[in-house]
Design an enzyme around this catalytic site. Structure first.
Site, PDB file in Angstrom:
ATOM      1  N   HIS A 118       0.813  -1.216   0.000  1.00 37.58           N
ATOM      2  CA  HIS A 118       0.000   0.000   0.000  1.00 37.58           C
ATOM      3  C   HIS A 118       0.849   1.269   0.000  1.00 37.58           C
ATOM      4  CE1 HIS A 118       0.588   0.151   4.431  1.00 37.58           C
ATOM      5  NE2 HIS A 118       0.408   1.439   4.244  1.00 37.58           N
ATOM      6  N   ASP A 148       0.124  -7.660   1.678  1.00 34.29           N
ATOM      7  CA  ASP A 148       0.530  -6.255   1.664  1.00 34.29           C
ATOM      8  C   ASP A 148       2.050  -6.116   1.601  1.00 34.29           C
ATOM      9  OD1 ASP A 148       0.239  -3.559   1.561  1.00 34.29           O
ATOM     10  OD2 ASP A 148      -0.245  -3.278   3.677  1.00 34.29           O
ATOM     11  N   SER A 221       4.783   2.444   7.831  1.00 32.14           N
ATOM     12  CA  SER A 221       4.412   1.408   6.868  1.00 32.14           C
ATOM     13  C   SER A 221       5.625   0.865   6.137  1.00 32.14           C
ATOM     14  CB  SER A 221       3.426   1.982   5.846  1.00 32.14           C
ATOM     15  OG  SER A 221       2.257   2.430   6.469  1.00 32.14           O
ATOM     16  N   GLY A 277      -8.082 -26.630  -3.836  1.00 33.79           N
ATOM     17  CA  GLY A 277      -9.382 -26.682  -4.497  1.00 33.79           C
ATOM     18  C   GLY A 277     -10.512 -27.127  -3.593  1.00 33.79           C
ATOM     19  N   ILE A 280     -13.348 -24.528   3.045  1.00 32.37           N
ATOM     20  CA  ILE A 280     -13.177 -25.134   4.362  1.00 32.37           C
ATOM     21  C   ILE A 280     -13.639 -24.195   5.458  1.00 32.37           C
ATOM     22  CG2 ILE A 280     -11.293 -26.701   3.748  1.00 32.37           C
ATOM     23  CD1 ILE A 280      -9.327 -24.573   4.669  1.00 32.37           C
TER      24      ILE A 280
END
Length: 484
Positions: A118, A148, A221, A277, A280
């Site tokens: 970001h 991120d 960040s 695949g 859950i």
């Protein structure tokens, strides 16, 4: 970890008042076990050691204004504060260049740098400032929005100081940690605290955060969280705050998640995660009781679309207890293990099914290639329209009229919830009008009599609850309701 409340999740996602920080090291040197330390007399020596490897990041982007002259920026963008100020002052209606600040750190002597996705998202210019004051332009190598993470590269005529990763699994609640970055644009700053909690989840599929009370603010960040050996054990990703400042609740993505992402970004410029695949959910105590399981562990399969798992014989209702030789604690645990597993190789998967254990060999696909694939609908079966009141629910078999009103595919089948008693357990556990019950006791239900039969069978077997497979908007989940 228990899920955060929707309001907290919303605050974490939507506000640039969150300080988000990620950091990795690319060195492949094995992390050694961190020693336990008492309260240090000073962090000065450690700060001197790591400071040259931590960087300030400035990004720049040219954002065009729409026809009405007001610049537009996505909610949550690092450039949002700039545009809030700009709009309050009024603008000339033309394109505007904005800047955003963040942090990062060098992970190899040849110039690879880690930060948050970001921080650099949407930027067309990225500038790196080192502790020495030297500034270099950076190029984007790759990003992973799911964690991120972004990997940058600078060119330098001499080797750069860098930091390495530690093993985040060795960190204990109460261990000392230190963060460094560029909070609120003030330049290189150090803060210290302890690990407050482990295994936190916010809203991401691969979340595995260390919680810390080390001060983290906007501008941090992309900066690292260090152990007392000067190794990166977390990437300061978010803070929980009502006002945008640190209140001692910060979240750092665990280094053991970050390192795998960074290695893939460096090698491929993108992530390549394994794909099983299946859909859950966690095995809760009431679900375990309804299924006759000895303990509430593993990942309960709610749906198996076309893919590797279906080809290997995995079915809805299976509980995956082992993956690639490692025990599966819950759904998040399985998700992370699958992501880290090699694509195109057969992996042993142990499931519990009908009270027995089976081992299946699943050849994993690649998640990035499968994510956009639509989920197929179930097979059709009409039923007579009449109602049944049971388990706090009013139910009717699915017919063409209901199918159209609920926007269900032609192949959908089951019992439609037409009302829910608000004083019932069913309401407490989230069942609502319009939900479709497709299984009870891990068997299909098409007629109302099917559900009554399943309830009778469960009572006859001494069960205290019945497991229902509920679909809403195409998303399945298991819910255990008391039948006593």
């Amino acid at each position: 970890m228990p899920d955060l409340t929707p309001s907290i999740r919303s605050a974490l996602r939507s506000s640039t008042l969150l300080a988000l920080v990620l950091g990795f090291g690319l060195s492949l040197a094995p992390a050694h076990e961190a020693e336990a330390f008492g309260a240090p007399e000073s962090f000065a020596e450690l700060a001197d050691q790591i400071s040259p490897s931590v960087v300030n990041i400035t990004t720049s982007a040219l954002i065009a204004a729409p026809a009405d002259g007001m610049p537009m920026v996505p909610e949550g963008s690092p450039f949002q504060d700039f545009f809030d100020d700009f709009n309050n002052r009024g603008g000339n209606g033309g394109p505007q260049r904005s800047e955003a600040l963040g942090s990062g750190f060098v992970v190899s002597e040849d110039g690879y740098i880690v930060t948050n996705n970001h921080v650099i998202e949407g930027a067309d210019e990225i500038s790196i400032e080192f502790f020495s004051g030297v500034k270099l332009p950076a190029k984007l190598v790759g990003t992973d929005p799911k964690t991120d993470i972004a990997l940058l590269k600078v060119e330098s005529d001499k080797p750069l100081p860098f930091v390495t990763f530690g093993n985040s699994d060795l960190m204990r609640v109460g261990d000392w940690v230190m963060a460094m970055g560029n909070p609120l644009g003030q330049g290189f700053s150090v803060s210290a605290g302890i690990v407050s909690a482990r295994g936190r989840e916010l809203s991401g599929t691969y979340d595995d955060y260390l919680q810390t009370d080390a001060a983290i603010n906007r501008g941090n960040s992309g900066g690292p969280l260090f152990n007392m050996d000067g190794q990166v054990i977390g990437v300061n990703t978010a803070i929980l705050s009502p006002n945008g400042g640190s209140i001692g609740i910060g979240f750092s993505m665990a280094s053991n998640v970050v390192t795998k992402v960074v290695d893939q970004l460096k090698e491929f410029g993108e992530t390549r995660r394994g794909w099983l695949g299946v859909r859950i959910q966690d095995v809760t105590p009431d679900v375990a009781e309804a299924m006759g399981l000895a303990e509430a562990k593993g990942a309960l399969v709610t749906d198996v679309p076309e893919g590797p798992a279906k080809s290997a014989g995995v079915t809805a209702g299976d509980v995956i207890t082992m993956f690639a030789g490692q025990p599966v604690g819950d759904a998040g645990d399985l998700t992370r293990r699958v992501a880290d597993a090699p694509i195109g190789e057969a992996v042993p998967v142990i499931v519990q099914r009908d009270g027995k254990t089976e081992t299946l060999q699943v050849t994993l696909g690649r998640r990035e290639e499968a994510e956009a694939a639509p989920v197929p609908a179930a097979s059709p079966a009409p039923a007579e329209p009449k109602e049944l009141q049971s388990l706090g629910l009013t139910l009717t078999p699915l017919n063409e009229e209901l199918r159209g009103g609920l926007g269900l595919d032609a192949g959908a089948e089951g019992l439609v919830v037409t009302a829910v008693d608000q004083a019932s357990e069913a309401f407490t556990k989230g069942l609502r009008e319009g939900d479709l019950i497709t299984e009870a006791g891990q068997q299909k239900v098409v007629r109302l009599q099917d559900l009554e039969d399943r309830i009778a069978e469960a009572k006859g077997a001494g069960r205290k609850s019945l497991l229902l497979l509920v679909r809403r908007g195409g998303d399945p989940r298991f819910v255990a309701l008391s039948i006593e």
